[in-house]
Write a protein that holds these residues in place. Structure first.
Motif, PDB file in Angstrom:
ATOM      1  N   ALA A  46      34.041  44.416  55.930  1.00 41.48           N
ATOM      2  CA  ALA A  46      33.771  43.058  56.394  1.00 41.48           C
ATOM      3  C   ALA A  46      32.867  42.304  55.418  1.00 41.48           C
ATOM      4  CB  ALA A  46      33.135  43.097  57.778  1.00 41.48           C
ATOM      5  N   ILE A  47      31.858  42.989  54.889  1.00 41.75           N
ATOM      6  CA  ILE A  47      30.938  42.350  53.945  1.00 41.75           C
ATOM      7  C   ILE A  47      31.656  42.035  52.634  1.00 41.75           C
ATOM      8  CG2 ILE A  47      28.850  42.691  52.558  1.00 41.75           C
ATOM      9  CD1 ILE A  47      27.771  44.356  54.931  1.00 41.75           C
ATOM     10  N   ARG A  48      32.487  42.966  52.201  1.00 42.81           N
ATOM     11  CA  ARG A  48      33.259  42.710  50.975  1.00 42.81           C
ATOM     12  C   ARG A  48      34.143  41.477  51.142  1.00 42.81           C
ATOM     13  NH1 ARG A  48      37.671  46.731  47.931  1.00 42.81           N
ATOM     14  NH2 ARG A  48      38.700  45.058  46.782  1.00 42.81           N
ATOM     15  N   GLU A  49      34.845  41.385  52.256  1.00 35.95           N
ATOM     16  CA  GLU A  49      35.706  40.221  52.497  1.00 35.95           C
ATOM     17  C   GLU A  49      34.885  38.934  52.565  1.00 35.95           C
ATOM     18  OE1 GLU A  49      38.109  40.846  55.923  1.00 35.95           O
ATOM     19  OE2 GLU A  49      39.171  42.573  55.066  1.00 35.95           O
ATOM     20  N   THR A  50      33.696  39.020  53.149  1.00 38.73           N
ATOM     21  CA  THR A  50      32.822  37.849  53.215  1.00 38.73           C
ATOM     22  C   THR A  50      32.425  37.395  51.818  1.00 38.73           C
ATOM     23  OG1 THR A  50      31.939  38.488  55.382  1.00 38.73           O
ATOM     24  CG2 THR A  50      30.609  36.975  54.056  1.00 38.73           C
ATOM     25  N   TYR A  51      31.980  38.319  50.978  1.00 34.46           N
ATOM     26  CA  TYR A  51      31.584  37.977  49.612  1.00 34.46           C
ATOM     27  C   TYR A  51      32.753  37.386  48.835  1.00 34.46           C
ATOM     28  CZ  TYR A  51      27.116  40.527  49.942  1.00 34.46           C
ATOM     29  OH  TYR A  51      25.854  40.944  50.271  1.00 34.46           O
ATOM     30  N   GLU A  52      33.920  38.018  48.972  1.00 29.22           N
ATOM     31  CA  GLU A  52      35.096  37.529  48.245  1.00 29.22           C
ATOM     32  C   GLU A  52      35.468  36.118  48.704  1.00 29.22           C
ATOM     33  OE1 GLU A  52      37.424  41.712  47.181  1.00 29.22           O
ATOM     34  OE2 GLU A  52      37.912  40.645  49.042  1.00 29.22           O
ATOM     35  N   GLY A  53      35.244  35.828  49.976  1.00 27.64           N
ATOM     36  CA  GLY A  53      35.527  34.492  50.489  1.00 27.64           C
ATOM     37  C   GLY A  53      34.512  33.462  50.049  1.00 27.64           C
ATOM     38  N   LEU A  54      33.306  33.903  49.692  1.00 25.97           N
ATOM     39  CA  LEU A  54      32.245  32.970  49.307  1.00 25.97           C
ATOM     40  C   LEU A  54      32.331  32.538  47.845  1.00 25.97           C
ATOM     41  CD1 LEU A  54      29.173  34.568  51.130  1.00 25.97           C
ATOM     42  CD2 LEU A  54      30.312  32.418  51.718  1.00 25.97           C
ATOM     43  N   VAL A  55      32.854  33.393  46.976  1.00 26.44           N
ATOM     44  CA  VAL A  55      32.894  33.030  45.558  1.00 26.44           C
ATOM     45  C   VAL A  55      33.926  31.929  45.340  1.00 26.44           C
ATOM     46  CG1 VAL A  55      32.033  35.223  44.693  1.00 26.44           C
ATOM     47  CG2 VAL A  55      34.482  34.921  44.996  1.00 26.44           C
ATOM     48  N   LYS A  56      33.606  31.004  44.466  1.00 24.92           N
ATOM     49  CA  LYS A  56      34.448  29.828  44.270  1.00 24.92           C
ATOM     50  C   LYS A  56      35.605  30.081  43.308  1.00 24.92           C
ATOM     51  CE  LYS A  56      30.280  27.124  45.091  1.00 24.92           C
ATOM     52  NZ  LYS A  56      29.469  28.314  45.359  1.00 24.92           N
ATOM     53  N   LYS A  57      35.493  31.140  42.505  1.00 25.39           N
ATOM     54  CA  LYS A  57      36.527  31.443  41.530  1.00 25.39           C
ATOM     55  C   LYS A  57      37.183  32.781  41.877  1.00 25.39           C
ATOM     56  CE  LYS A  57      33.718  29.235  37.924  1.00 25.39           C
ATOM     57  NZ  LYS A  57      32.979  29.468  36.663  1.00 25.39           N
ATOM     58  N   PRO A  58      38.503  32.798  42.088  1.00 22.95           N
ATOM     59  CA  PRO A  58      39.191  34.043  42.475  1.00 22.95           C
ATOM     60  C   PRO A  58      38.964  35.185  41.496  1.00 22.95           C
ATOM     61  CG  PRO A  58      40.659  32.165  42.738  1.00 22.95           C
ATOM     62  CD  PRO A  58      39.440  31.650  42.040  1.00 22.95           C
ATOM     63  N   GLU A  59      38.809  34.859  40.210  1.00 21.20           N
ATOM     64  CA  GLU A  59      38.654  35.920  39.212  1.00 21.20           C
ATOM     65  C   GLU A  59      37.320  36.659  39.338  1.00 21.20           C
ATOM     66  OE1 GLU A  59      37.772  31.946  37.030  1.00 21.20           O
ATOM     67  OE2 GLU A  59      39.115  32.700  38.603  1.00 21.20           O
ATOM     68  N   LEU A  60      36.410  36.147  40.174  1.00 16.57           N
ATOM     69  CA  LEU A  60      35.118  36.805  40.371  1.00 16.57           C
ATOM     70  C   LEU A  60      35.140  37.804  41.530  1.00 16.57           C
ATOM     71  CD1 LEU A  60      32.732  33.735  39.924  1.00 16.57           C
ATOM     72  CD2 LEU A  60      33.044  35.628  38.318  1.00 16.57           C
ATOM     73  N   LYS A  61      36.225  37.833  42.298  1.00 10.36           N
ATOM     74  CA  LYS A  61      36.270  38.690  43.490  1.00 10.36           C
ATOM     75  C   LYS A  61      36.021  40.168  43.190  1.00 10.36           C
ATOM     76  CE  LYS A  61      39.027  35.659  46.444  1.00 10.36           C
ATOM     77  NZ  LYS A  61      40.223  35.529  47.307  1.00 10.36           N
ATOM     78  N   PRO A  62      36.636  40.747  42.129  1.00 10.50           N
ATOM     79  CA  PRO A  62      36.342  42.160  41.851  1.00 10.50           C
ATOM     80  C   PRO A  62      34.867  42.410  41.521  1.00 10.50           C
ATOM     81  CG  PRO A  62      38.350  41.488  40.735  1.00 10.50           C
ATOM     82  CD  PRO A  62      37.711  40.232  41.246  1.00 10.50           C
ATOM     83  N   LEU A  63      34.210  41.404  40.948  1.00  7.24           N
ATOM     84  CA  LEU A  63      32.800  41.551  40.591  1.00  7.24           C
ATOM     85  C   LEU A  63      31.936  41.662  41.846  1.00  7.24           C
ATOM     86  CD1 LEU A  63      30.779  41.590  38.211  1.00  7.24           C
ATOM     87  CD2 LEU A  63      30.614  39.105  38.447  1.00  7.24           C
ATOM     88  N   VAL A  64      32.155  40.768  42.819  1.00 10.84           N
ATOM     89  CA  VAL A  64      31.328  40.823  44.032  1.00 10.84           C
ATOM     90  C   VAL A  64      31.747  41.985  44.924  1.00 10.84           C
ATOM     91  CG1 VAL A  64      30.749  38.380  43.966  1.00 10.84           C
ATOM     92  CG2 VAL A  64      32.771  39.109  45.244  1.00 10.84           C
ATOM     93  N   ALA A  65      33.026  42.384  44.872  1.00 14.54           N
ATOM     94  CA  ALA A  65      33.462  43.545  45.647  1.00 14.54           C
ATOM     95  C   ALA A  65      32.720  44.799  45.193  1.00 14.54           C
ATOM     96  CB  ALA A  65      34.968  43.743  45.503  1.00 14.54           C
ATOM     97  N   ALA A  66      32.474  44.905  43.892  1.00 11.02           N
ATOM     98  CA  ALA A  66      31.772  46.069  43.346  1.00 11.02           C
ATOM     99  C   ALA A  66      30.276  46.027  43.633  1.00 11.02           C
ATOM    100  CB  ALA A  66      32.014  46.165  41.837  1.00 11.02           C
ATOM    101  N   MET A  67      29.785  44.905  44.174  1.00 12.85           N
ATOM    102  CA  MET A  67      28.403  44.864  44.659  1.00 12.85           C
ATOM    103  C   MET A  67      28.278  45.573  46.004  1.00 12.85           C
ATOM    104  SD  MET A  67      27.218  40.952  43.815  1.00 12.85           S
ATOM    105  CE  MET A  67      26.887  40.413  42.121  1.00 12.85           C
TER     106      MET A  67
END
Length: 255
Positions: free
Chosen positions: A155-176
């Motif tokens: 759930a937290i991963r999906e939240t972070y991925e939804g918050l980033v404005k650029k799709p290409e950053l999703k793997p970066l925040v997912a790895a957080m």
């Protein structure tokens, strides 16, 4: 004079709000930018304080608010509530997050929720593992707790991925959030973006087995974090990757 994110000069007036403060009654020569300190552990009291301060800022005609964020993290559920508070405020006025020292765990989500994000160059953001406080007894209890952790982590991963404005950053925040992912920075057709290390290895394998043409394999720029370690970035790194808008050591730089 140089204009900042609120369109004011460096003579911009800041008003700090603290818990228990009285409403701003005096008239200002310019609409104030309200500074709200989000500090310490994330819990329900801090959420209530944030909501109160934003409401007072709106009542008194603030030009915008800056959230000064310095937290090691805290309750995930409260983080989600605070994200909604920030989103609601952002519909009414400019909201900026300013990370000083650290925005770890739940503090990462609160920071990413801000429409504009700035960090002190040496401050840090990330490392959002879900922590269990009651494991170790063995049996079904541990298994149930593990399942709860996995659900919360997802759930937290999906939240972070939804918050980033650029799709290409999703793997970066997912790895957080998920330490088993790992993340690499790659480049293709003049565009730099991120992949999980597994995604990149799978692409390499498919090219080696002639299942994909070599042109489909992006160039590896560098490994950001290997699997087994959560991603944590400094302000300089986060700004360089485009995760935040920029860096600011002092408050007037945001004005």
């Amino acid at each position: 004079m140089k204009k900042g994110i609120f369109g004011l000069s460096l003579l911009c007036l800041f008003v700090a709000l603290f818990s228990g403060s009285t409403p701003l009654a005096m008239k200002f020569p310019v609409k104030p930018v309200v500074l709200i300190t989000v500090e310490g552990e994330i819990h329900n009291t801090l959420k209530t304080y944030l909501k109160h301060c934003i409401t007072e800022a709106q009542k008194n005609g603030a030009r915008g608010v800056i959230l000064k964020i310095n937290t090691p993290g805290g309750e995930a559920a409260t983080m989600l509530d605070m994200i909604e508070v920030i989103h609601d405020a952002g519909r009414e006025m400019p909201v900026a997050g300013w990370v000083v020292n650290k925005a770890l765990s739940a503090g990462t989500g609160i920071s990413l929720a801000c429409p504009a994000i700035y960090m002190q160059p040496r401050s840090v953001i990330g490392a959002s593992a879900v922590i269990a406080l009651a494991m170790g007894s063995g049996g079904d209890d541990d298994k149930n707790m593990e399942n709860m952790i996995l659900k919360s982590q997802s759930a937290i991963r999906e939240t972070y991925e939804g918050l980033v404005k650029k799709p290409e950053l999703k793997p970066l925040v997912a790895a957080m959030v998920e330490k088993d992912l790992g993340v690499v920075q790659v480049s293709k057709d003049g565009k730099t973006y991120f992949l999980s290390d597994k995604e990149y290895r799978d692409l390499e394998k498919q090219v080696a087995e002639d299942k994909k043409p070599e042109k489909d394999l992006p160039t590896l720029v560098k490994s950001i974090r290997e699997a087994g370690k959560l991603v944590t970035l400094t302000g300089d790194e986060a700004a360089g990757f485009g995760l935040v808008n920029g860096t600011a050591d002092t408050l007037p730089e945001l004005c």
